[in-house]
Design an enzyme around this catalytic site. Structure first.
Site, PDB file in Angstrom:
ATOM      1  N   CYS A 156      -8.405   3.242   7.710  1.00  0.00           N
ATOM      2  CA  CYS A 156      -9.516   3.242   7.579  1.00  0.00           C
ATOM      3  C   CYS A 156     -10.939   2.710   8.739  1.00  0.00           C
ATOM      4  O   CYS A 156     -10.774   2.834   9.398  1.00  0.00           O
ATOM      5  CB  CYS A 156     -10.152   2.005   6.186  1.00  0.00           C
ATOM      6  SG  CYS A 156      -9.319  -0.114   6.371  1.00  0.00           S
ATOM      7  N   GLU A 200       0.939  -1.207   0.105  1.00  0.00           N
ATOM      8  CA  GLU A 200       0.013  -0.765  -0.166  1.00  0.00           C
ATOM      9  C   GLU A 200       0.827   1.018  -0.042  1.00  0.00           C
ATOM     10  O   GLU A 200       0.610   2.419  -0.834  1.00  0.00           O
ATOM     11  CB  GLU A 200      -1.113   0.170   1.061  1.00  0.00           C
ATOM     12  CG  GLU A 200      -1.938   1.563   0.920  1.00  0.00           C
ATOM     13  CD  GLU A 200      -2.941   1.795   2.411  1.00  0.00           C
ATOM     14  OE1 GLU A 200      -2.591   2.745   2.463  1.00  0.00           O
ATOM     15  OE2 GLU A 200      -3.002   0.011   2.649  1.00  0.00           O
TER      16      GLU A 200
END
Length: 314
Positions: free
Chosen positions: A201, A132
């Site tokens: 998140c 990521e």
């Protein structure tokens, strides 16, 4: 023979998040649409069980595009996101590609681009070499983003760009560790620009909160997940920090430590956002063979978020 009674606290929410669900669905729908094989660059999500089950239905996993012999076959980019150079390379090779990047990771990518347009220099809080982080840093020209891995990195950071600083974060970090790093950055650079909404998140935050809620009641804590899954590894750390005497990751090669569990009256269980629920069920079934267990599911919130798959697959 069952010899002990053990209370099991089961954290909820746990397991698959909307981004992981969507990524797996994208591979399945691509196989339906294009037939097999379809290629997937990098593990679609960090879980061996998921990867193996997709291989069985025709997915071939590669690390780089040049490993794909038949360039007429479609390639899918993993949920972690990819540097821009990867999609540009696929276009140059005239390959069909489907981007399964989690929409919450894509949001961080867009945020990075907008901050750069405003003339600021970006600090990315995250873990070096995580896909990521590689994908986010690869959205902008080299040198546009500096990586901050720890509070110590934040403390030692020198702004040689002479531009205003802004920070963004990897989506799967420890909420508490990240908070500490941000506090250091803010005290050192009081005018640092911060995201309007935090980048970690909802699924990472919820799973960590659920573990925090039960950790102190548990003599041992088990997180079902993969060793290369950032959010799973963070859950183990959260359990330890929040009062569980011991916490460990149960991955595909793990032996269940029955001899240690035998000495416990209470244990906790959760699973990372890329671990399917079947692995939790199997773990509990193994426990039942050895112990009499009483399960209490502790749910802190109900998740009902879903992400649509790309229109071209429908």
């Amino acid at each position: 023979m069952k010899n002990d009674k053990i209370k099991v606290f089961l954290a909820a929410p746990r397991g698959f998040c909307a981004g992981v669900d969507r990524a797996i669905e994208i591979v399945k729908k691509s196989l339906n649409k294009y037939g097999s094989p379809v290629y997937v660059r990098h593990e679609i999500v960090h879980n061996k069980h998921v990867v193996e089950s997709l291989k069985k239905i025709g997915a071939i996993f590669v690390e780089e595009l040049d490993e794909i012999e038949d360039k007429t076959r479609p390639v899918i980019f993993s949920a972690h996101g990819v540097p821009k150079s990867v999609s540009e390379n696929a276009s140059n090779l005239k390959m069909t590609y489907v981007d399964a990047t989690c929409p919450l990771v894509s949001k961080v990518h867009r945020e990075a681009e907008n901050i750069k347009k405003q003339g600021m220099h970006i600090l990315l809080i995250g873990h070096k070499n995580h896909p990521e982080v590689i994908g986010t840093m690869g959205q902008l020209p080299k040198g546009s983003i500096d990586l901050i891995e720890s509070a110590e990195d934040a403390h030692n950071y020198i702004n040689i760009s002479n531009k205003k600083l802004a920070y963004i974060t990897q989506t799967t970090l420890s909420v508490d560790d990240t908070k500490e790093i941000i506090e250091v950055l803010k005290s050192k650079f009081p005018d640092i620009y911060e995201p309007k909404k935090e980048d970690i998140c909802y699924a990472t935050t919820n799973r960590q909160e659920a573990v925090k809620k039960i950790a102190s009641k548990c003599e041992m804590f088990f997180v079902i997940g993969s060793r290369n899954s950032s959010n799973s590894v963070r859950l183990v750390e959260v359990a330890k920090k929040n009062g569980s005497k011991s916490a460990e990751l149960i991955h595909s090669e793990s032996e269940i430590p029955f001899s240690q569990i035998k000495n416990c009256k209470t244990i906790g269980i959760s699973s990372g956002a890329s671990a399917p629920e079947i692995l939790v069920t199997e773990f509990i079934e193994e426990l039942k063979k050895q112990f009499t267990i009483d399960i209490e599911e502790v749910e802190i919130t109900r998740e009902n978020i879903t992400f649509k798959v790309p229109g071209k697959l429908n």
